[in-house]
Enzyme design. Structure first.
Site, PDB file in Angstrom:
ATOM      1  N   THR A   1      -4.852  39.145  -5.440  1.00 17.56           N
ATOM      2  CA  THR A   1      -4.946  39.440  -4.008  1.00 17.56           C
ATOM      3  C   THR A   1      -4.233  38.307  -3.272  1.00 17.56           C
ATOM      4  OG1 THR A   1      -7.003  38.210  -3.825  1.00 17.56           O
ATOM      5  CG2 THR A   1      -7.200  40.545  -4.278  1.00 17.56           C
TER       6      THR A   1
ATOM      7  N   GLU B   1      -7.473  45.767  -5.018  1.00 19.23           N
ATOM      8  CA  GLU B   1      -8.647  46.018  -5.876  1.00 19.23           C
ATOM      9  C   GLU B   1      -8.829  47.495  -6.192  1.00 19.23           C
ATOM     10  OE1 GLU B   1      -8.470  44.098  -3.240  1.00 19.23           O
ATOM     11  OE2 GLU B   1      -9.780  42.358  -3.346  1.00 19.23           O
TER      12      GLU B   1
ATOM     13  N   LYS C   1     -16.000  40.150  18.484  1.00 19.58           N
ATOM     14  CA  LYS C   1     -17.403  40.365  18.834  1.00 19.58           C
ATOM     15  C   LYS C   1     -17.633  39.895  20.267  1.00 19.58           C
ATOM     16  CE  LYS C   1     -18.670  39.742  14.055  1.00 19.58           C
ATOM     17  NZ  LYS C   1     -17.621  38.919  13.440  1.00 19.58           N
TER      18      LYS C   1
ATOM     19  N   TRP D   1     -18.897  45.255  19.137  1.00 22.50           N
ATOM     20  CA  TRP D   1     -17.632  45.038  18.445  1.00 22.50           C
ATOM     21  C   TRP D   1     -16.485  45.756  19.154  1.00 22.50           C
ATOM     22  CZ3 TRP D   1     -18.554  45.555  12.416  1.00 22.50           C
ATOM     23  CH2 TRP D   1     -19.413  44.519  12.026  1.00 22.50           C
TER      24      TRP D   1
HETATM   25  P1  ADP Z   1      -4.619  41.779   0.441  1.00 24.84           P
HETATM   26  O1  ADP Z   1      -4.239  41.073  -0.759  1.00 24.84           O
HETATM   27  O2  ADP Z   1      -4.100  41.281   1.750  1.00 24.84           O
HETATM   28  O3  ADP Z   1      -6.066  42.216   0.479  1.00 24.84           O
HETATM   29  P2  ADP Z   1      -4.107  44.456   0.066  1.00 24.84           P
HETATM   30  O4  ADP Z   1      -2.829  45.173   0.055  1.00 24.84           O
HETATM   31  O5  ADP Z   1      -5.006  44.629  -1.062  1.00 24.84           O
HETATM   32  O6  ADP Z   1      -3.734  43.025   0.257  1.00 24.84           O
HETATM   33  O7  ADP Z   1      -4.848  44.728   1.440  1.00 24.84           O
HETATM   34  C1  ADP Z   1      -5.918  45.559   1.548  1.00 24.84           C
HETATM   35  C2  ADP Z   1      -6.353  45.617   2.980  1.00 24.84           C
HETATM   36  O8  ADP Z   1      -5.292  46.020   3.829  1.00 24.84           O
HETATM   37  C3  ADP Z   1      -7.443  46.624   3.232  1.00 24.84           C
HETATM   38  O9  ADP Z   1      -8.702  46.131   2.881  1.00 24.84           O
HETATM   39  C4  ADP Z   1      -7.297  46.880   4.716  1.00 24.84           C
HETATM   40  O10 ADP Z   1      -7.923  45.872   5.488  1.00 24.84           O
HETATM   41  C5  ADP Z   1      -5.821  46.758   4.929  1.00 24.84           C
HETATM   42  N1  ADP Z   1      -5.210  48.089   4.947  1.00 24.84           N
HETATM   43  C6  ADP Z   1      -4.579  48.724   3.961  1.00 24.84           C
HETATM   44  N2  ADP Z   1      -4.127  49.920   4.370  1.00 24.84           N
HETATM   45  C7  ADP Z   1      -4.499  50.060   5.664  1.00 24.84           C
HETATM   46  C8  ADP Z   1      -4.345  51.080   6.661  1.00 24.84           C
HETATM   47  N3  ADP Z   1      -3.679  52.192   6.429  1.00 24.84           N
HETATM   48  N4  ADP Z   1      -4.871  50.845   7.875  1.00 24.84           N
HETATM   49  C9  ADP Z   1      -5.537  49.708   8.155  1.00 24.84           C
HETATM   50  N5  ADP Z   1      -5.700  48.710   7.275  1.00 24.84           N
HETATM   51  C10 ADP Z   1      -5.201  48.881   6.037  1.00 24.84           C
END
Ligand code: ADP
Length: 550
Positions: A194, A339, A447, A452
């Protein structure tokens, strides 16, 4: 892994493990003449077929055996999207070793940390990353050798890298008579870390089974909708959650594969789309911004492109509209995580939605969508109580399914599960139809007075203003309300808009108290290694910001 009870009447079906090697074997046998086209760092376009890809993957598999890479051992890559990288995808995992794709946009110290944590044995790299690899080499304790993804004539001269090998020579000196081994489908196949915006990155370790199931699910019509008649260009890098699984999903269908290499700017992408008659693509919103700007400025149109999958961060509705109405490109909004391999949800309409007015259909498609088969989701409050699916109540989003992590590699972070569900760290609503909408990452929600405010919703509105190129909304400390929203904006080149004008633009679109307290104009926003806004950096940058005291 839990043990499940077995029926006394076992199914009379072959027991055949789901292995990644079966995908390239299938592509070779049934779509052998179909093309893989790659823009190379050498500058030219390379073309070959699935048969040749399979043949060279087998040579690489033999080479890995000669180098002593064993089952479960990690082989890393630092490379753009291209055919050699794809060969590594199949050769490394196919032999039973684990492909560890590293993001070259990370700091060398972080790459060193990741390589040591993964205990990588070899590193395959595009020669454009040589300075980075040389900076990482002294830190990486387990790497025995470096393989430059090029021919002899492009090998870096005078490199100090220990045990530097030439990829094309390795392939030439190994035969293609390799037979893919059969092993347990739950064996690890690949590893992605990640991006580690908080703390050190953690590894998501995928299995052959999870990868094959994810690929099958992702080609379905209401997911990525890929068929053998498509030409697919993954803009999302192969070092970012396996290019969302496309190097596996595309060969499964026999579609033509088009790799952009390092050419991710609007002009290079547009040329490749047209030249190779691309029909489907996938990437994060920031790359689409670059492509759409280039097309706007040069009054260009697509001649073959029909669908794109946008995810990784929220796709601004203005971008969706522009792609749909101006360029006639359908947008599939997708949500997922490293994940989750990564696909969790995609937005598409069902028969009963077709009679809705166009604006309502658009609102539905702006959501992140419904779970694809294999993924289940729910929203819960802070005590873990499930919340209603009414499209309004928001809560912590939890997921489960066969391509979602159960724990991080080497059990980093300990037991992460909540009663068998994986907590995503996202806050979302789910409506009665099961369509999910992300309102924020839990650490990014604003917040205000105990309530929120969704930063994504404020950003989506700002992005619809004609003078706004990019927008980010963050919470700023406020003595009375705890936090209030500050909108940070990059204006489009040559366009003017004032704070007051922008704030007026929010009128009637949201509850009045959600309106940002102020607008700050900047030249650029901090973007991370996977093309996403770094809100923690932005919060740091505006830590001392004084909101107007009206
Ligand atoms: P990182 O390593 O930054 O977590 P990821 O690609 O795994 O990279 O990111 C996952 C996160 O990206 C998600 O938990 C969410 O917050 C955000 N995310 C992914 N797709 C979307 C989407 N279509 N709209 C909003 N947020 C998104």
């Amino acid at each position: 892994m839990p043990e499940y009870p077995k029926s006394p009447l076992m199914g009379q079906m072959m027991s055949q493990p789901l292995l990644i090697s079966s995908i390239i074997q299938h592509a070779d046998r049934y779509f052998g003449a179909n093309e893989i086209v790659s823009r190379r760092i050498e500058g030219d376009l390379h073309r070959y077929t699935y048969s040749e890809c399979h043949q060279r993957s087998r040579r690489l598999a033999n080479a890995l055996a000669t180098l002593g890479v064993g089952m479960g051992e990690r082989v890393a890559t630092l490379a753009w999207n291209g055919y050699r990288h794809m060969e590594a995808y199949y050769a490394v995992s196919g032999t039973g070793a684990v492909l560890h794709t590293i993001n070259p946009r990370l700091h060398p110290d972080l790459i060193g940390y990741i390589a040591n944590h993964a205990e990588d044995q070899y590193l395959l790299f595009d020669t454009c990353f040589l300075p980075l690899v040389e900076a990482v080499a002294p830190l990486a304790k387990t790497i025995k050798g470096y393989i430059a993804l090029c021919a002899r004539e492009h090998m870096p001269p005078d490199s100090k890298l220990p045990n530097l090998l030439c990829y094309e020579e390795l392939l030439a000196s190994n035969a293609d008579d390799y037979r893919w081994p059969t092993f347990d489908e739950n064996s690890a196949s690949s590893l992605c870390y990640t991006s580690g915006t908080t703390g050190n990155p953690k590894g998501a370790l995928y299995s052959h089974r999870s990868t094959v199931l994810h690929s099958l699910a992702s080609v379905m019509p209401d997911t990525m909708n890929i068929s053998g008649r498509d030409a697919v260009l993954p803009i999302v890098p192969m070092f970012h959650v396996n290019a969302w699984g496309l190097p596996y999903a595309v060969p499964l269908t026999g579609a033509k594969m088009v790799f952009p290499g390092p050419g991710l700017d609007g002009k290079s992408l547009y040329e490749l789309f047209e030249q190779e008659q691309v029909t489907i693509s996938a990437g994060v919103p920031t790359v689409w911004l670059g492509l759409l700007n280039h097309m706007d400025q040069n009054q260009l149109r697509f001649s073959s492109f029909k669908r794109t999958i946008i995810g990784g961060s929220a796709c601004p509705p203005a971008m969706m509209k522009s792609l749909r109405h101006r360029y006639d490109v359908d947008v599939v909004h997708a949500w997922g995580m490293t994940e989750m391999s990564p696909l969790g949800t995609t937005g598409s309409l069902q028969t009963r939605h077709l009679s809705l007015p166009a604006e309502q259909q658009e609102l539905l498609l702006q959501k992140q969508g419904h779970a694809i088969y294999g993924v289940d989701m729910k929203i819960v409050d802070d005590d873990g109580q499930e919340l209603p699916w009414d499209g309004v109540t928001y809560g912590n989003l939890l997921v489960k399914g066969p391509w979602i992590v159960d724990s991080y590699f080497k059990n980093e972070g300990g037991d992460i599960m909540r009663d068998g569900w994986f907590p995503t760290g996202d806050v979302a609503t789910i409506d009665a139809d099961g369509y999910m909408q992300i309102t924020d990452r839990s650490k990014d929600v604003i917040k205000s007075g105990g309530e929120w405010i969704s930063s994504i919703e404020l950003e989506n509105i700002a992005m619809a203003h004609p003078a706004v190129q990019m927008a980010a909304c963050i919470g700023i400390f406020h003595p009375k309300w705890d936090e209030r929203p500050l909108l940070v904006v990059v204006r489009k080149p040559g366009m003017e808009v004032s704070s007051a004008e922008l704030l007026k633009f929010f009128e009637g679109k949201i509850a009045k108290w959600w309106t940002p307290d102020d607008v700050a104009f900047v030249d650029a926003l901090p973007i991370g290694a996977t093309g996403k806004l770094l809100k923690n950096k932005l919060r740091e940058q505006f830590k001392a910001y004084n909101l107007p005291t009206a």
